[in-house]
Design an enzyme around this catalytic site. Structure first.
Site, PDB file in Angstrom:
ATOM      1  N   SER A 147      40.406  49.971  35.174  1.00 49.42           N
ATOM      2  CA  SER A 147      39.335  50.358  34.244  1.00 49.42           C
ATOM      3  C   SER A 147      38.477  51.500  34.765  1.00 49.42           C
ATOM      4  O   SER A 147      37.312  51.609  34.408  1.00 49.42           O
ATOM      5  CB  SER A 147      38.430  49.144  33.961  1.00 49.42           C
ATOM      6  OG  SER A 147      37.801  48.707  35.163  1.00 49.42           O
ATOM      7  N   ASP A 207      39.529  47.328  50.549  1.00 55.60           N
ATOM      8  CA  ASP A 207      39.114  47.531  49.157  1.00 55.60           C
ATOM      9  C   ASP A 207      37.601  47.380  49.022  1.00 55.60           C
ATOM     10  O   ASP A 207      37.041  46.338  49.344  1.00 55.60           O
ATOM     11  CB  ASP A 207      39.827  46.503  48.265  1.00 55.60           C
ATOM     12  CG  ASP A 207      39.725  46.814  46.779  1.00 55.60           C
ATOM     13  OD1 ASP A 207      38.760  47.469  46.362  1.00 55.60           O
ATOM     14  OD2 ASP A 207      40.620  46.375  46.030  1.00 55.60           O
ATOM     15  N   HIS A 261      41.466  50.444  47.240  1.00 53.45           N
ATOM     16  CA  HIS A 261      41.773  49.860  45.932  1.00 53.45           C
ATOM     17  C   HIS A 261      43.030  50.459  45.305  1.00 53.45           C
ATOM     18  O   HIS A 261      43.449  50.027  44.253  1.00 53.45           O
ATOM     19  CB  HIS A 261      40.575  50.070  44.998  1.00 53.45           C
ATOM     20  CG  HIS A 261      40.609  49.238  43.760  1.00 53.45           C
ATOM     21  ND1 HIS A 261      40.737  47.862  43.777  1.00 53.45           N
ATOM     22  CD2 HIS A 261      40.533  49.577  42.439  1.00 53.45           C
ATOM     23  CE1 HIS A 261      40.728  47.398  42.542  1.00 53.45           C
ATOM     24  NE2 HIS A 261      40.610  48.426  41.713  1.00 53.45           N
ATOM     25  N   SER A 310      43.725  45.418  38.997  1.00 48.82           N
ATOM     26  CA  SER A 310      42.275  45.295  38.907  1.00 48.82           C
ATOM     27  C   SER A 310      41.864  44.669  37.569  1.00 48.82           C
ATOM     28  O   SER A 310      42.189  43.505  37.304  1.00 48.82           O
ATOM     29  CB  SER A 310      41.650  46.684  39.111  1.00 48.82           C
ATOM     30  OG  SER A 310      40.269  46.609  39.318  1.00 48.82           O
ATOM     31  N   PHE A 311      41.172  45.400  36.712  1.00 49.36           N
ATOM     32  CA  PHE A 311      40.878  44.954  35.352  1.00 49.36           C
ATOM     33  C   PHE A 311      42.161  44.504  34.647  1.00 49.36           C
ATOM     34  O   PHE A 311      42.190  43.482  33.956  1.00 49.36           O
ATOM     35  CB  PHE A 311      40.199  46.123  34.622  1.00 49.36           C
ATOM     36  CG  PHE A 311      40.339  46.154  33.131  1.00 49.36           C
ATOM     37  CD1 PHE A 311      39.443  45.485  32.324  1.00 49.36           C
ATOM     38  CD2 PHE A 311      41.342  46.917  32.542  1.00 49.36           C
ATOM     39  CE1 PHE A 311      39.559  45.545  30.938  1.00 49.36           C
ATOM     40  CE2 PHE A 311      41.460  46.995  31.164  1.00 49.36           C
ATOM     41  CZ  PHE A 311      40.566  46.303  30.370  1.00 49.36           C
TER      42      PHE A 311
END
Length: 282
Positions: free
Chosen positions: A40, A230, A258, A109-110
């Site tokens: 995102s 991260d 990340h 992630s998202f």
């Protein structure tokens, strides 16, 4: 309905009508399908997120990588409203439109939070699950994630975000910052992004989280991947997921932020392909 994109922009592939939303999706390769759901970040697209992975997986798989509603080159909804329900329904509608009954699923992630929610709500549609730097459990929002979701467009702000994303600073240069800044200010991009995660942003971490009992009930073989350094999503989230998901394995990359799929591209691609291929030869 599919519209073939006439463009030299690699971020744009096929425009497909998904329940009235013209959706940009990459559909490459042949074989057992794998859907990849992006993160995102500001100006993100499926191609920006997965550009180093799609071609490798497509050598053995049919890779489906959409720009989710509100991101990339997919049409923005008129109400500019976003939720897990809307994103999960969009993903399922993509599979239905393409005639895909079951797929492997990779979420970043998202996108990991959406993948978890999708697997919980539609377990029969998912064969194997890969979660990379995943959201999906509650945690105290990091300064890094707050900065990502609170991005206000400028080259300097994008440079700062790239420093947060990447542990390897050699990956971060002025050219990349300018490129991603320009991506973030394309018409409609920032307006949609700003509408998704307004302050206070802890509530969006919690909104993306699935219930512990639902995660524990997941039957899928799951590969969980995280960068040790991260700064956006804490490693603890993947440790928690590895404890809650019965058929889980956890791989932690050292010297990695990340961007596992970018900072350790070859190792990431091999790890994912090997994991998914196990299901082909049980």
């Amino acid at each position: 309905m599919t519209v073939s994109a006439v463009t030299n922009d690699p971020e744009i592939d096929r425009m497909v009508d998904i329940n009235g939303i013209m959706t940009n999706l990459h559909d490459q390769g042949t074989g057992y399908p794998v859907m990849m759901i992006h993160g995102s970040g500001p100006g993100v697209s499926a191609w920006a997120n997965w550009r180093l992975t799609i071609p490798e997986l497509a050598k053995q798989r049919r890779v489906i990588a959409p720009d989710m509603i509100g991101f990339g080159f997919t049409q923005r909804p008129a109400d500019n409203h976003y939720s897990v329900d809307r994103w999960v329904n969009h993903a399922i509608a993509i599979l239905d439109t393409l005639g895909i009954e079951q797929t492997d699923l990779v979420g970043n992630s998202f996108g990991g939070a959406l993948s978890l929610a999708l697997a919980i709500r539609h377990p029969e549609r998912i064969r194997r699950l890969v979660l990379m730097g995943s959201v999906g459990v509650s945690f105290d929002i990091t300064q890094g994630l707050d900065a990502v979701w609170g991005y206000q467009p400028s080259v300097e702000a994008m440079k700062s975000l790239l420093d947060i994303f990447a542990h390897d600073r050699s990956l971060v240069n002025d050219e990349l910052a300018e490129l991603r800044y320009q991506a973030s200010i394309q018409p409609g991009f920032q307006e949609a992004f700003a509408a998704m995660f307004p302050a206070p942003r802890q509530r969006w971490v919690d909104a993306l989280a699935s219930a512990e009992q639902d995660i524990r009930a997941l039957p899928h073989e799951t590969l969980i991947i995280h960068g040790r350094e991260d700064q956006v999503i804490p490693l603890q989230t993947s440790l928690t997921l590895s404890q809650w998901i019965g058929n889980a394995q956890l791989h932690v990359f050292g010297h990695c932020g990340h961007w596992t799929q970018i900072e350790h591209t070859a190792r990431f691609n091999r790890l994912v392909l090997d994991f998914l291929s196990e299901a082909d030869n049980p």
